[in-house]
Scaffold this active site. Structure first.
Site, PDB file in Angstrom:
ATOM      1  N   ARG A 262      22.296   0.989  -5.244  1.00 18.47           N
ATOM      2  CA  ARG A 262      23.339   1.783  -5.905  1.00 18.47           C
ATOM      3  C   ARG A 262      22.996   3.267  -5.964  1.00 18.47           C
ATOM      4  NH1 ARG A 262      27.258  -0.541  -9.062  1.00 18.47           N
ATOM      5  NH2 ARG A 262      27.305  -2.818  -9.105  1.00 18.47           N
TER       6      ARG A 262
ATOM      7  N   VAL B 152       2.807  -6.960 -10.662  1.00 13.65           N
ATOM      8  CA  VAL B 152       2.734  -6.692  -9.227  1.00 13.65           C
ATOM      9  C   VAL B 152       4.089  -6.985  -8.596  1.00 13.65           C
ATOM     10  CG1 VAL B 152       1.761  -7.536  -7.051  1.00 13.65           C
ATOM     11  CG2 VAL B 152       0.250  -7.058  -8.988  1.00 13.65           C
TER      12      VAL B 152
ATOM     13  N   HIS C  71     -18.268  -0.006  -2.698  1.00  7.67           N
ATOM     14  CA  HIS C  71     -17.929   0.627  -1.430  1.00  7.67           C
ATOM     15  C   HIS C  71     -18.242  -0.312  -0.263  1.00  7.67           C
ATOM     16  CE1 HIS C  71     -17.280   3.961   1.334  1.00  7.67           C
ATOM     17  NE2 HIS C  71     -18.387   3.581   1.972  1.00  7.67           N
TER      18      HIS C  71
END
Length: 407
Positions: A116, A265, A366
């Protein structure tokens, strides 16, 4: 697959010793703590209980217009499709619409998304909806904007194809499947709630207090039907807290669910994870001068070996919304690969009052995308203020339990 899930639930219900009654339930005036059930064979039985819980959920909204009901499907009908559509139109800008549009496009369907306004998921943080918009278009989804919705659907009975007319005058032709997902509404029309004295709001949602109690004694409601946070895990949490309070004894007398800082989520392509306030809402509530925002946008390292131009690699975008001199994190938002899996832990951190300094004090994992949240630039410059009961700042010792027993 869905039928298999249904069977699993049926087995769990049976194994838990729960009596399952199939039929259409409703209330009748003057019969307190009673529910009438019309069985599939047409007979009507009455059941009495001290506690009655309404958890009937929602039902898809179907727009009015010529041929829309006859020639369209809802999200329920999506699971009944036996063939992949060659060309599909998805109408709506919420969770269900963007998720299904992403699935269809990824499978190779030529998918059109009809919304919309300018953007889908317009209630999300601006970073999320803008990045989603870019990525959907990059994947090939054509977005029809400012349409004001669906006007009508016409069927060519010779070819079996449909022509979709939008309220702004645009036309989409040669469509196999039209899926309407403009929203859902409470599935309460046939319950006769007024007969039991259960109040509903203007939107049709059942009115409850903080303990999931309706305006009628002994009648409770949880889930989408109350219109708080319409997510399955929220309904489960509300049901568990209610069961604790009603049957768990004195220690649970004040048990209730919290509707604040609920992580959620959206399984769009790419996935979105969000918890807490948007940047816009935080500025409106606390004042722009009290809000500090940290942002990052990058291509996930997964796409590093891909032999494509950097600008063509799928992007991950992250944002921290912080408030006050202590930089309390009131909003955390991410869109990109792995957003669904990384959000749960950060949701715990926000519920416990994490500050930017708390995140900075956490050693990064990492190489991951999630490490960006604990190394967000500028790093290490926030005030040494922790929201934790046991501060993690400056190499502090880890928290210890306050009481233990010996074997």
């Amino acid at each position: 697959y869905i039928q298999r899930l249904n069977r699993i639930y049926d087995i769990n219900i049976k194994n838990s010793g729960i009596a399952q009654i199939s039929g259409h339930g409703y209330f009748e005036k003057g019969e307190k703590n009673h529910v009438k059930v019309k069985d599939p064979d047409g007979s009507i039985k009455s059941y009495t209980a001290k506690h009655i819980l309404i958890a009937v959920g929602g039902t898809p909204v179907i727009p009015e217009g010529e041929g829309i009901i006859e020639h369209s499907i809802t999200s329920d009908g999506f699971f009944d499709l036996e063939e992949q559509p060659r060309k599909a139109v998805v109408v709506g800008g919420g969770y269900i619409a963007v998720e299904i549009a992403g699935v269809l496009q990824a499978l190779g369907t030529d998918c059109k998304l009809v919304i919309r306004q300018e953007y889908a998921m317009r209630n999300l943080d601006a970073m999320l909806k803008l990045t989603l918009d870019e990525e959907m278009q990059r994947q090939g989804i054509e977005i029809f904007r400012y349409t004001d919705g669906l006007d009508r659907v016409e069927l060519d009975r010779i070819t079996g194809l449909k022509t979709v007319h939008l309220k702004n005058g645009e036309i989409i032709d040669s469509v196999d499947t039209v899926l309407v997902a403009p929203g859902r509404r409470p599935n309460v029309d046939s319950l006769r709630l007024e007969e039991a004295g259960v109040e509903v709001s203007e939107s049709g949602h059942i009115v409850i207090d903080e303990y999931s109690e309706t305006t009628a004694d002994g009648i409770y409601a949880v889930g989408d039907v109350v219109g708080k946070v319409e997510l399955t895990p929220v309904a489960i949490a509300a049901g568990r807290r209610l069961a604790d309070r009603l049957f768990g004894g004195e220690q649970f007398v004040d048990a209730k669910v919290s509707y604040d800082l609920v992580p959620t989520v959206i399984f769009s392509h790419p996935t979105i994870g969000t918890v807490g306030m948007t940047e816009e809402d935080a500025k409106q509530k606390y004042g722009e001068q009290n809000v500090k925002v940290y942002k990052s946008k990058f291509a996930n390292i997964y796409y590093g070996p891909w032999q494509v131009e950097q600008q063509d690699k799928p992007k991950t975008a992250m944002k921290l919304v912080c408030v006050g001199e202590e930089e309390l994190v009131v909003g955390l938002h991410v869109i990109g690969m792995g957003a669904d899996e990384m959000l749960q832990g950060f949701g715990v951190a926000l519920k416990m009052g994490a500050t930017k300094a708390d995140l900075d004090a956490t050693v990064a994992i990492h190489p991951t995308a999630a490490e960006e949240f604990v190394t967000m630039f500028p790093w290490g410059l926030s005030r040494d203020v922790s929201g934790a009961k046991q501060s993690p700042l400056n190499g502090s010792s880890p928290p210890r339990p306050t009481s233990t027993t010996t074997a």
